[in-house]
Scaffold this active site. Structure first.
Site, PDB file in Angstrom:
ATOM      1  N   HIS A  44      22.158 -37.717 -14.055  1.00 31.09           N
ATOM      2  CA  HIS A  44      21.105 -36.961 -13.644  1.00 31.09           C
ATOM      3  C   HIS A  44      21.551 -35.703 -13.524  1.00 31.09           C
ATOM      4  CE1 HIS A  44      17.590 -36.420 -11.344  1.00 31.09           C
ATOM      5  NE2 HIS A  44      17.780 -35.509 -10.740  1.00 31.09           N
ATOM      6  N   HIS A  90      10.985 -37.185 -10.132  1.00 26.32           N
ATOM      7  CA  HIS A  90      11.336 -37.750  -8.942  1.00 26.32           C
ATOM      8  C   HIS A  90      10.810 -39.352  -8.894  1.00 26.32           C
ATOM      9  CE1 HIS A  90      12.939 -36.577  -4.929  1.00 26.32           C
ATOM     10  NE2 HIS A  90      13.830 -36.184  -5.676  1.00 26.32           N
TER      11      HIS A  90
END
Length: 728
Positions: A44, A90
């Site tokens: 990430h 998200h």
């Protein structure tokens, strides 16, 4: 310290990565240091699987002020003003906890924008779910997820006073176990007042501002760097909880701060929280930093340095202020009733020194952790499934009306007012073309009297059948939607959603899609200025389709020349620009009739696409176009239907093509309404674009499309009511 292998497994670190950490530190790391490396080297944060393929993106143009590498991208929009924007994912948090996950996704992307000194003025979202029109448990689950995600997006954006002016919602079985929630925000700033995420200047104070730190979101960056399985339900504590009212105060305080010459840099505490913000700020400047973690405002008792560094509590910023300005900075945040505390200072050591009640608890060189994260050269392999789907498809239509109405009322086409009515799209009073009006949305930039068009798009089925061509089409189609508003596309932000990178077939998809994006951005002159990569979108070994989400931002210098897709005037003529072909692989008609995707995806000629853009923009500049619609999902049949419904006017069209071609999804097609067809046809010839007069607009409520005759009120009812019936 507990068993080393258990610790490494928990932190998603390999034995080789652990050995690299020891080489960097020249000693064994403690648990806090392992946690920091784990977060910074997670997929990430470090892009270790994707970085190899991102390096070739075109990122520069005369109008690009800031490309990738900062909190958001920045482009010049004339008159001394800039647009600041970015899209991010998200996904995992929104699947685990849809309301909170979606809300904090919106909050995070807004912070990325106002951290740069820009006031957020518009948001878009791209949300993808499994098919909600099923009556099984999966359909029920995804109706629940959809409602939660929409509530989270609307609740946060509405409270912030930032209009959600457009978006994209799609449904496919490939998202059954892994929904996608991509959020985009654009802000406006004076070009000479852009702020960057840097910490430099020996002795300059480091100041924590925003909400107190709690234990929510612990391990969020690491969680987002792994696939889902049956145990993923236990990950709910890794989802952050947002407070839009706190963020609104933080926004106003930061914008007030930016008006005064008090700070060197500022960074949002996003993924990996205080860890990423501090290391990135110091890393960009080649500086060192000392932080006293016991001075961080805390929401809970008994918190540890590990928790403080890795918490992803929301609505927080890290500021590097100018020495001697601490009091003024703190006074601004005190005025807005926001916690603020001097927690450290900048050094010239190149080291991150963390202290806990005057005892040093971590000592890490900054450059290796930010610049020398592992770059993986993962195996790639062309997917086996492509052999199975490689066959031609040409739909057979028994009843043109039945197919037309089924498509218009499908969850892919039907109006999504249930969703966008929950979003405030008119707050700030600058929305010219809002959500639900087809193609791109448009806002007025009152500071320089221009208009910005923006759209978010990904052709998932094309990307599944041909990722490279799908990547090209994603960029081209997003740009085409802006052109249909009379805006010249200037730049893109991308959110690359893919499956598990340990699967060689997924990495082949990623390579091909990014190659397509690079080629399209280069030829269409729309550089990449910001973006995000989201991998591990996989549940129980099932990967999502390749989903490179593209946001294009375009500029119309004359706010009076913004086009819409609604038909305008009786007896005006409808012209189709471009060539209609037998393009049905991955099409909506295939999905509806066959319930599966196969065949060859459409292909695109990027030089022809650019000529189409130039034609439309020149014609609009010469006042030759009344309305325009990019042809996309559902072909010219659905494009014409939407233009009629939006304008509440009928039409009489005779295409002269076989019925199934009305639903072909060929590329570089645009339908325009005009009262100057002769001039437009001559102009099309000049730009070497095929053009055909389709028919005329009618003031009555009848739609005549070749052999098909329908009542406008009838199709409007299907279009506006079908989606909500499906949800009920």
């Amino acid at each position: 310290m507990q068993n080393l292998q258990e610790i490494l497994k928990k932190h998603k670190l390999t034995q080789q990565e652990y050995e690299n950490i020891k080489d960097i530190l020249q000693r064994e790391p403690n648990l806090l240091e392992i946690g920091i490396f784990s977060a910074m080297w997670s997929e990430h944060c470090s892009y270790k699987s994707s970085k190899k393929y991102l390096s070739g993106f075109p990122t520069k143009a005369p109008w690009v002020i800031q490309g990738p590498g900062e909190n958001a991208g920045v482009i010049d929009i004339t008159g001394g003003y800039s647009a600041v924007f970015k899209v991010e994912s998200h996904n995992h948090p929104s699947f685990i906890e849809p309301v909170a996950g979606a809300a904090t996704g919106v909050g995070g992307i807004m912070r990325d924008v106002f951290t740069m000194g820009a006031r957020p003025v518009a948001s878009l979202d791209s949300i993808r779910f499994g098919r909600i029109d099923r009556q099984d448990d999966t359909g029920k689950l995804h109706r629940f997820l959809l409602k939660g995600v929409v509530k989270g997006i609307g609740g946060y954006g509405n409270c912030m006073g930032v209009p959600t002016i457009g978006g994209e919602t799609t449904f496919d079985d490939c998202y059954d176990g892994n929904i996608l929630v991509n959020a985009f925000t654009l802000g406006i700033a004076k070009t000479d007042e852009i702020f960057y995420g840097r910490a430099e200047g020996i002795g300059n104070p480091v100041i924590y501002v925003g909400s107190k730190t709690g234990r929510d979101g612990l391990g969020g960056a690491v969680m987002s760097s792994d696939s889902f399985d049956e145990e993923s339900k236990s990950l709910r504590p890794t989802v952050q909880i947002g407070d839009p009212f706190s963020e609104k105060l933080l926004l106003e305080a930061c914008l007030e701060l930016f008006k005064k010459d008090l700070i060197v840099g500022i960074q949002d505490m996003g993924a990996a929280g205080l860890t990423s913000s501090s290391f990135e700020m110091a890393g960009r400047s080649g500086s060192g930093m000392i932080m006293h973690l016991d001075k961080v405002p805390m929401r809970e008792l008994g918190m540890t340095p590990y928790e403080l560094m890795l918490s992803e509590s929301q609505e927080r910023m890290l500021i590097c202020a100018k020495k001697g300005c601490e009091k003024q900075v703190l006074e601004i945040f005190e005025k807005w009733e926001i916690d603020a505390s001097v927690i450290g200072e900048v050094t010239d050591t190149g080291m991150m020194e963390l202290y806990w009640y005057k005892e040093r608890c971590a000592y890490i060189p900054i450059a290796p952790i930010t610049e020398k994260a592992p770059v993986l050269d993962r195996e790639i392999k062309k997917p086996q499934y492509l052999k199975e789907v490689d066959r031609d498809y040409h739909p057979k239509i028994d009843s043109l009306k039945e197919v037309f109405m089924q498509m218009l009322g499908s969850i892919d086409i039907a109006n999504k007012s249930y969703i966008y009515n929950q979003y405030d799209s008119m707050v700030q009073a600058n929305t010219i073309v809002g959500v639900g009006n087809g193609d791109a949305s448009v806002i007025r930039v009152k500071e320089n009297n221009t208009a910005l068009a923006m759209t978010i798009f990904s052709p998932i089925t094309y990307c599944y059948l041909n990722p490279k061509e799908g990547g090209k089409i994603a960029v081209a189609c997003a740009g085409r939607k802006c052109v249909s508003r009379g805006a010249r596309p200037l730049a893109i932000s991308d959110c690359l959603n893919f499956g598990n990178p340990t699967n060689p077939e997924v990495m082949w998809q990623f390579k091909e899609a990014t190659d397509g994006i690079k080629e399209a951005c280069e030829k269409l002159k729309t550089p990449v200025v910001s973006g995000n990569v989201s991998l591990y979108n996989q549940t129980n070994d099932k990967d999502i389709y390749p989903t490179p989400t593209i946001v294009t931002v375009g500029l119309n210098k004359d706010v009076q020349k913004v086009l819409t897709s609604a038909l305008q005037k009786e007896d005006s003529e409808l012209i189709l620009f471009g060539d209609l072909k037998e393009d049905f692989g991955g099409s909506l008609i295939q999905k509806l009739m066959e319930r599966k995707i196969f065949g060859k995806s459409p292909t695109i000629d990027l030089e022809k696409e650019l000529r189409l853009w130039d034609l439309i923009l020149q014609a609009n500049n010469d006042n030759l176009i009344l309305s325009a619609k990019a042809v996309g999902k559902g072909g010219i049949a659905m494009a014409l239907a939407k233009m009629a419904i939006l304008g509440n006017k009928g039409f009489e069209v005779n295409t002269g093509v076989k019925p199934h071609l009305l639903f072909a999804e060929s590329q570089s097609l645009m339908i325009v309404e005009t009262q100057n067809s002769d001039l437009l046809l001559k102009m099309a010839n000049k730009f070497q674009i095929s053009a055909q007069i389709l028919g005329k607009v009618k003031i009555d409520k009848n739609i005549i499309l070749d052999s098909l005759q329908l009542d406008l009120d009838e199709i409007g009812k299907v279009y506006y009511e079908s989606f909500e019936k499906c949800l009920d």
